[in-house]
Design an enzyme around this catalytic site. Structure first.
Site, mmCIF file in Angstrom:
data_model
loop_
_atom_site.group_PDB
_atom_site.id
_atom_site.type_symbol
_atom_site.label_atom_id
_atom_site.label_comp_id
_atom_site.label_asym_id
_atom_site.label_seq_id
_atom_site.Cartn_x
_atom_site.Cartn_y
_atom_site.Cartn_z
ATOM 1 N N TRP A 31 0.866 -1.197 0.000
ATOM 2 C CA TRP A 31 0.000 0.000 0.000
ATOM 3 C C TRP A 31 0.891 1.232 0.000
ATOM 4 O O TRP A 31 1.893 1.253 0.728
ATOM 5 C CB TRP A 31 -0.851 -0.039 1.272
ATOM 6 C CG TRP A 31 -1.759 1.137 1.489
ATOM 7 C CD1 TRP A 31 -3.068 1.232 1.177
ATOM 8 C CD2 TRP A 31 -1.421 2.386 2.107
ATOM 9 N NE1 TRP A 31 -3.573 2.456 1.547
ATOM 10 C CE2 TRP A 31 -2.564 3.193 2.119
ATOM 11 C CE3 TRP A 31 -0.241 2.931 2.638
ATOM 12 C CZ2 TRP A 31 -2.595 4.480 2.638
ATOM 13 C CZ3 TRP A 31 -0.253 4.214 3.153
ATOM 14 C CH2 TRP A 31 -1.426 4.977 3.153
ATOM 15 N N SER A 97 4.480 -6.293 2.387
ATOM 16 C CA SER A 97 3.608 -5.469 3.210
ATOM 17 C C SER A 97 2.144 -5.890 3.035
ATOM 18 O O SER A 97 1.798 -7.037 3.296
ATOM 19 C CB SER A 97 3.837 -3.988 2.876
ATOM 20 O OG SER A 97 3.308 -3.154 3.871
ATOM 21 N N THR A 98 1.276 -4.992 2.573
ATOM 22 C CA THR A 98 -0.116 -5.375 2.320
ATOM 23 C C THR A 98 -0.186 -6.508 1.307
ATOM 24 O O THR A 98 -1.046 -7.392 1.394
ATOM 25 C CB THR A 98 -0.916 -4.169 1.814
ATOM 26 O OG1 THR A 98 -0.867 -3.129 2.799
ATOM 27 C CG2 THR A 98 -2.362 -4.528 1.538
ATOM 28 N N ALA A 124 8.335 -8.294 4.842
ATOM 29 C CA ALA A 124 7.817 -7.192 5.663
ATOM 30 C C ALA A 124 6.296 -7.156 5.593
ATOM 31 O O ALA A 124 5.681 -6.104 5.428
ATOM 32 C CB ALA A 124 8.416 -5.861 5.213
ATOM 33 N N ASP A 229 12.287 -1.982 10.706
ATOM 34 C CA ASP A 229 11.049 -1.687 9.970
ATOM 35 C C ASP A 229 10.190 -0.769 10.829
ATOM 36 O O ASP A 229 9.684 -1.171 11.877
ATOM 37 C CB ASP A 229 10.309 -2.996 9.673
ATOM 38 C CG ASP A 229 9.153 -2.819 8.703
ATOM 39 O OD1 ASP A 229 8.487 -1.764 8.752
ATOM 40 O OD2 ASP A 229 8.899 -3.747 7.921
ATOM 41 N N HIS A 258 11.543 -0.981 6.094
ATOM 42 C CA HIS A 258 10.362 -1.603 5.493
ATOM 43 C C HIS A 258 10.541 -1.771 3.984
ATOM 44 O O HIS A 258 10.170 -2.803 3.426
ATOM 45 C CB HIS A 258 9.134 -0.743 5.788
ATOM 46 C CG HIS A 258 7.846 -1.365 5.381
ATOM 47 N ND1 HIS A 258 7.361 -2.527 5.942
ATOM 48 C CD2 HIS A 258 6.912 -0.984 4.453
ATOM 49 C CE1 HIS A 258 6.201 -2.847 5.393
ATOM 50 N NE2 HIS A 258 5.909 -1.931 4.485
#
Length: 278
Positions: A31, A97-98, A124, A229, A258
């Site tokens: 995101w 991530s997302t 991450a 992160d 991150h």
């Protein structure tokens, strides 16, 4: 490159490079970015003979800016639609991530039951749950995500600039090697997408409990994260992922941020390649 249309009428943009008979590696972005965030990985794996696929999540990048479906269930269903329409099998799914949450839900709900997945990589990634609760004390307080929503609604362009030039890549750390192009590219990708999709996506990545998704995954899964992160606390993310997965391998990188896939691609890419080929 092209578009597919999902069952609920959403046009999803995708890239599909490399030999069609090679093993596919499918990349899932974070995101509020797009498939462009995987340039360093897609070119690397293309050069190693793989078929590389990536798509823009609904409401992000070049995909349709629809006013509905900004949740993990729809994200995963969109992946399934793309995989089926491209006829992909024996796929390695890599999510950041997302995108890591998207991978977990897709693999658990569609990929493994259909026998289409070879391996997975979570980088991450947000699972099992970002939000701080009584049972998840190392998570991030709700007030932080509320501040994200407020900043996005007030001035999305400035908010995205602040994230990219600060905590996402660790550019706010003393001695960090700041690259202006990286900041501008993050901002460009973010501003291509829908403000509504980004606003509602905050709830999707922060409040979706994916513990059961992780437990359901049995294919070999590599879990990677930096211990600096500042976006996704690794104690509530990668450490828990490794415990919940049936066949997980964990690697923590000292001092990496991150956005380490961009800032330290020369370290991360060979580790992912070794996992895929191992």
């Amino acid at each position: 490159m092209g578009y597919i249309t999902t069952d609920d009428g959403v046009e999803i943009f995708y890239k599909d490079w490399g030999p069609k008979d090679a093993q596919p590696v499918h990349f899932h972005h974070g995101w509020p970015l797009s498939s462009d965030d995987w340039d360093a990985q897609m070119l690397f794996f293309l050069q190693h003979g793989y078929r590389v696929v990536a798509h823009d999540r609904r409401g992000h990048g070049r995909s349709a800016q629809v006013p509905f479906g900004h949740d993990m269930d729809h994200y995963a269903a969109d992946v399934n639609a793309l995989v089926e329409q491209l006829g992909l099998r024996n796929v390695v799914h890599i999510g950041h991530s997302t995108g890591g949450g998207q991978v977990a839900r897709y693999v658990a709900r569609y990929g493994e039951p259909q026998g289409r997945v070879a391996k997975a990589v979570l980088v991450a990634a947000v699972p099992p749950l970002m939000l701080k609760t009584e049972s998840n004390p190392d998570g991030t307080p709700l007030e932080v995500f509320d501040s994200f929503r407020s900043a996005l609604a007030a001035n999305r362009a400035q908010f995205f600039l602040d994230v990219a030039s600060g905590p996402f890549y660790g550019f706010n750390r003393p001695g960090a090697e700041v690259t202006e192009g990286t900041i501008r590219n993050w901002w460009r990708q973010g501003m291509m997408g829908s403000a509504q999709a980004h606003y509602e996506g905050i709830r999707a990545f922060s409040e979706t409990d994916q513990s059961e998704d992780l437990k359901a995954i049995s294919v070999p899964t590599l879990v990677l994260q930096g211990d600096d992160d500042q976006i996704v606390p690794y104690k509530a993310a990668s450490l828990l992922q490794a415990k919940l997965l049936q066949n997980g391998t964990l690697k923590i990188y000292e001092g990496l941020p991150h956005g380490m896939l961009t800032t330290h691609a020369e370290l991360i890419n060979p580790d992912i390649l070794a996992f895929i080929e191992g």
